[in-house]
Design an enzyme around this catalytic site. Structure first.
Site, PDB file in Angstrom:
ATOM      1  N   CYS A  84       0.831  -1.193   0.000  1.00 58.61           N
ATOM      2  CA  CYS A  84       0.000   0.000   0.000  1.00 58.61           C
ATOM      3  C   CYS A  84       0.881   1.265   0.000  1.00 58.61           C
ATOM      4  O   CYS A  84       1.663   1.453  -0.921  1.00 58.61           O
ATOM      5  CB  CYS A  84      -0.993  -0.035   1.149  1.00 58.61           C
ATOM      6  N   HIS A 189      -3.721  -5.147   0.374  1.00 57.08           N
ATOM      7  CA  HIS A 189      -3.264  -5.533   1.715  1.00 57.08           C
ATOM      8  C   HIS A 189      -3.295  -7.053   1.856  1.00 57.08           C
ATOM      9  O   HIS A 189      -4.356  -7.635   2.079  1.00 57.08           O
ATOM     10  CB  HIS A 189      -4.168  -4.909   2.778  1.00 57.08           C
ATOM     11  N   GLU A 191      -2.265  -8.781   4.312  1.00 61.84           N
ATOM     12  CA  GLU A 191      -2.596  -9.146   5.699  1.00 61.84           C
ATOM     13  C   GLU A 191      -4.095  -9.102   5.949  1.00 61.84           C
ATOM     14  O   GLU A 191      -4.564  -9.615   6.981  1.00 61.84           O
ATOM     15  CB  GLU A 191      -1.851  -8.222   6.673  1.00 61.84           C
TER      16      GLU A 191
END
Length: 207
Positions: A84, A189, A191
């Site tokens: 990001c 993202h 995660e």
């Protein structure tokens, strides 16, 4: 798995640090938080997670002297993954701010052009697909139905087609993964992307 492998995770207060560390731990990958240039010395790979604005993130790197240290780390041919805003700072500059980026990938960062979004909202937020432009170890063993979580108002504009690894459609196609040899920038993202994001991080760390 190689117990001697240490993956550094940049921690300057801007990013989803703990979820990434948790994923690495579940993968039996040793991680180390990087808050100063000294912390980089023992690392074999580096992940730069980021949220927030371009200038704030760059200022955080500069205040800890990590900006020049990350450039040296990348130039030593060690793998670097930006996420990001941590990916956007790998370019030269951004329309979001005034500071210069790390200039590790031949790209700049620009805001989504609302004229071409067909009333889609900014930021681009939610699940979306990657269209893989060329084979790369980062995409190995991904399921055909892979989707990833995005949350951004600005995107990469690459100036060298060889750096395009994947693109994503949001009103128009934008580069969602860029790469320059050992340096990789991803706009989504991992995660927050469940199993597919888990696999992306594993592929980066264990290639």
């Amino acid at each position: 798995m190689n117990d001697e492998l240490i993956v550094g995770v940049v921690d300057i207060g801007y990013g989803n640090i703990q979820p990434i560390v948790n994923i690495l731990r579940r993968s039996y990958i040793t991680s180390s938080l990087v808050r100063s240039p000294t912390d980089l010395r023992s690392c074999h790979r580096l992940i730069i997670p980021g949220v927030g604005s371009f200038d704030n993130f760059m200022q955080g790197l500069k205040s800890t002297k990590l900006d020049s240290s990350i450039i040296d780390f990348a130039h030593s041919n060690k793998p670097v993954l930006g996420i990001c805003v941590g990916a956007q700072i790998m370019g030269r500059e951004s329309e979001e701010g005034e500071l210069k980026g790390l200039n590790l990938i031949n790209m700049r960062v620009k805001k989504f052009d609302s004229k071409f979004l067909n009333d889609l909202p900014i930021p681009h937020m939610g699940w979306n697909h990657l269209t893989i432009a060329k084979p790369h170890f980062l995409f190995e063993h991904l399921a055909n139905d892979h989707r990833f979580y995005f949350a951004h108002s600005y995107h990469f504009e690459i100036e060298d087609d060889s750096c395009l690894l994947s693109h994503t459609s949001y009103g128009y196609d934008f580069c969602s993964v860029a790469g320059n040899q050992n340096i990789i920038a991803i706009q989504f993202h991992p995660e927050k992307s469940h199993d597919h994001g888990f696999k992306i991080l594993q592929n980066f760390c264990l290639q």
